[in-house]
Design a protein around this motif. Structure first.
Motif, short mmCIF file in Angstrom:
data_model
loop_
_atom_site.label_atom_id
_atom_site.label_comp_id
_atom_site.label_asym_id
_atom_site.label_seq_id
_atom_site.Cartn_x
_atom_site.Cartn_y
_atom_site.Cartn_z
N GLU A 1 76.72 113.42 -3.68
CA GLU A 1 77.20 112.26 -2.93
C GLU A 1 76.36 111.62 -2.16
OE1 GLU A 1 80.44 111.02 0.50
OE2 GLU A 1 80.64 113.24 -0.42
N GLN A 2 75.19 111.95 -1.55
CA GLN A 2 74.18 111.44 -0.85
C GLN A 2 73.43 110.65 -1.86
OE1 GLN A 2 73.69 111.23 2.45
NE2 GLN A 2 71.98 109.81 1.94
N ALA A 3 73.03 111.03 -2.90
CA ALA A 3 72.33 110.27 -3.96
C ALA A 3 73.23 109.12 -4.32
CB ALA A 3 71.83 111.28 -5.25
N ILE A 4 74.62 109.20 -4.61
CA ILE A 4 75.07 108.21 -5.10
C ILE A 4 75.24 107.19 -3.77
CG2 ILE A 4 77.47 107.37 -5.56
CD1 ILE A 4 78.01 110.14 -6.81
N ARG A 5 75.46 107.75 -2.61
CA ARG A 5 75.51 106.64 -1.56
C ARG A 5 74.04 105.97 -1.41
NH1 ARG A 5 79.83 106.48 1.69
NH2 ARG A 5 81.47 108.41 1.29
N GLU A 6 73.14 106.64 -1.41
CA GLU A 6 71.85 106.01 -1.29
C GLU A 6 71.62 105.01 -2.48
OE1 GLU A 6 67.09 107.17 -1.78
OE2 GLU A 6 68.48 108.66 -0.69
N ALA A 7 71.98 105.39 -3.67
CA ALA A 7 71.76 104.53 -5.06
C ALA A 7 72.46 103.14 -4.60
CB ALA A 7 72.13 105.18 -6.21
N ILE A 8 73.69 103.01 -4.12
CA ILE A 8 74.71 101.95 -3.75
C ILE A 8 74.13 101.22 -2.51
CG2 ILE A 8 76.21 102.45 -5.56
CD1 ILE A 8 78.08 103.24 -2.97
N SER A 9 73.20 101.81 -1.56
CA SER A 9 73.10 101.49 -0.20
C SER A 9 72.60 100.00 -0.42
CB SER A 9 72.20 102.16 0.38
OG SER A 9 70.88 102.12 -0.06
N GLY A 10 72.04 99.35 -1.38
CA GLY A 10 71.66 97.96 -1.38
C GLY A 10 72.98 96.89 -1.76
N GLN A 11 74.25 97.44 -1.74
CA GLN A 11 75.14 96.51 -1.97
C GLN A 11 76.35 96.70 -1.07
OE1 GLN A 11 74.91 98.74 -5.73
NE2 GLN A 11 75.56 96.79 -6.77
N ILE A 12 76.89 95.51 -0.90
CA ILE A 12 77.98 95.36 0.01
C ILE A 12 79.30 95.33 -0.48
CG2 ILE A 12 79.13 94.05 1.96
CD1 ILE A 12 76.02 93.14 2.41
N CYS A 13 80.33 96.31 0.16
CA CYS A 13 81.66 96.05 -0.42
C CYS A 13 82.49 95.63 0.75
CB CYS A 13 82.27 97.52 -0.79
SG CYS A 13 83.84 97.69 -0.91
N ARG A 14 83.28 94.88 0.62
CA ARG A 14 83.75 93.84 1.72
C ARG A 14 85.32 94.62 1.87
NH1 ARG A 14 80.13 90.25 -0.58
NH2 ARG A 14 78.78 89.26 0.96
N CYS A 15 85.64 95.57 1.09
CA CYS A 15 87.24 95.81 1.07
C CYS A 15 87.32 97.00 1.93
CB CYS A 15 87.37 96.27 -0.26
SG CYS A 15 87.69 94.91 -1.49
N THR A 16 87.62 98.09 1.73
CA THR A 16 87.87 99.17 2.59
C THR A 16 86.89 100.21 2.56
OG1 THR A 16 88.78 100.62 0.62
CG2 THR A 16 90.46 99.03 2.06
N GLY A 17 85.96 100.17 1.75
CA GLY A 17 84.96 100.99 2.02
C GLY A 17 84.50 101.70 0.62
N TYR A 18 83.60 102.63 0.75
CA TYR A 18 82.87 103.24 -0.32
C TYR A 18 83.34 104.63 -1.04
CZ TYR A 18 79.59 99.58 1.05
OH TYR A 18 79.12 98.35 1.42
N THR A 19 84.37 105.15 -0.32
CA THR A 19 84.93 106.21 -0.82
C THR A 19 85.44 106.55 -2.31
OG1 THR A 19 85.54 106.79 1.60
CG2 THR A 19 86.36 108.41 -0.24
N THR A 20 86.21 105.45 -2.44
CA THR A 20 86.68 105.33 -3.90
C THR A 20 85.45 105.16 -4.72
OG1 THR A 20 87.36 103.20 -3.72
CG2 THR A 20 88.90 104.97 -3.12
#
Length: 188
Positions: free
Chosen positions: A121-140
Motif C-alpha cells: 500500500e505504501q508503494a502505491i500511495r508513493e507512486a500516485i503521490s504526484g497526482q491529485i484526486c479531487r473527489c473523495t480520496g485515494y482509498t478506492t
C-alpha cells in the motif's frame, strides 16, 4: 517542425509547432482525448502518459521532446478488446470516481506494476503521490491498484512496436538519450 514517435505501438509522424506541449499533440492532433489536461503546472497529474515506460506529465513536456520515443496513453492499455488489469481494477473497486484524474492514475499504476509487480500500500500511495484526486480520496484508487496487482497475467503488457523492435517491460534496454522530465511519484 516534423516529429516522429511511437504512440500506443504505432509510429506517427506529424508537423508540430516547436512550442506544442505533448498533451496538446496527443489530444488535438492525434485525437487521443483520454489524456486529460488539468493544470498546466505539473501539479495535478491528470495528463500522465508513459514515455519509454516511465510516467511523465505531458503538460510540461514538449511534443518535440518525445520525438524518437515510445509514448503510451490510456487508450493504449486495452489490448484486442480486453481491458488491462489496471482498467479492470478501477472498475471492480470503484477507483473511477468522477473520472478526471483516472487516466493519469491508471498510467502511473501501469508503470508501477511493470516495475514492481506486487507493491504494498505504501508503494502505491508513493507512486500516485504526484497526482491529485479531487473527489473523495485515494482509498478506492489504492484498492484498484491492489486488485490489478493480484490479477496480472504475468506477461508484459507493453504494446509491441510495429517494427517488432524496441524495449519491452520484461527486458528494458539502456537508453542513450538523456532523461528530459521528472518522475511523477514522490521519490525518484
Amino acid at each position: 517542425m516534423q516529429v516522429t514517435m511511437t504512440v500506443n505501438g504505432s509510429e506517427v509522424t506529424e508537423d508540430v509547432e516547436p512550442r506544442m506541449l505533448l498533451v496538446h499533440f496527443l489530444r488535438d492532433q492525434l485525437g487521443l482525448t483520454g489524456t486529460h489536461w488539468g493544470c498546466d503546472t505539473s501539479n495535478c497529474g491528470t495528463c500522465v502518459v508513459l514515455v519509454d515506460g516511465e510516467p511523465v506529465k505531458s503538460c510540461t513536456m514538449l511534443a518535440a521532446m518525445a520525438a524518437g520515443h515510445e509514448v503510451r496513453t490510456v487508450e493504449g492499455l486495452e489490448r484486442d478488446g480486453e481491458l488491462d488489469p489496471v482498467q479492470q481494477g478501477f472498475m471492480e473497486c470503484h477507483g473511477l470516481q468522477c473520472g478526471f484524474c483516472t487516466p493519469g492514475m491508471m498510467m502511473t499504476a501501469r508503470a508501477l506494476l511493470d516495475s514492481t509487480p506486487h507493491p504494498d500500500e505504501q508503494a502505491i500511495r508513493e507512486a500516485i503521490s504526484g497526482q491529485i484526486c479531487r473527489c473523495t480520496g485515494y482509498t478506492t484508487i489504492v484498492r484498484s491498484v491492489q486488485w490489478a496487482a493480484a490479477h496480472e497475467e504475468g506477461a508484459a503488457r507493453e504494446p509491441e512496436p510495429e517494427r517488432g523492435t524496441g524495449p519491452t517491460a520484461a527486458q528494458p534496454e539502456a537508453s542513450s538519450q538523456p532523461r528530459v522530465t521528472e518522475h511523477v511519484g514522490g521519490a525518484s
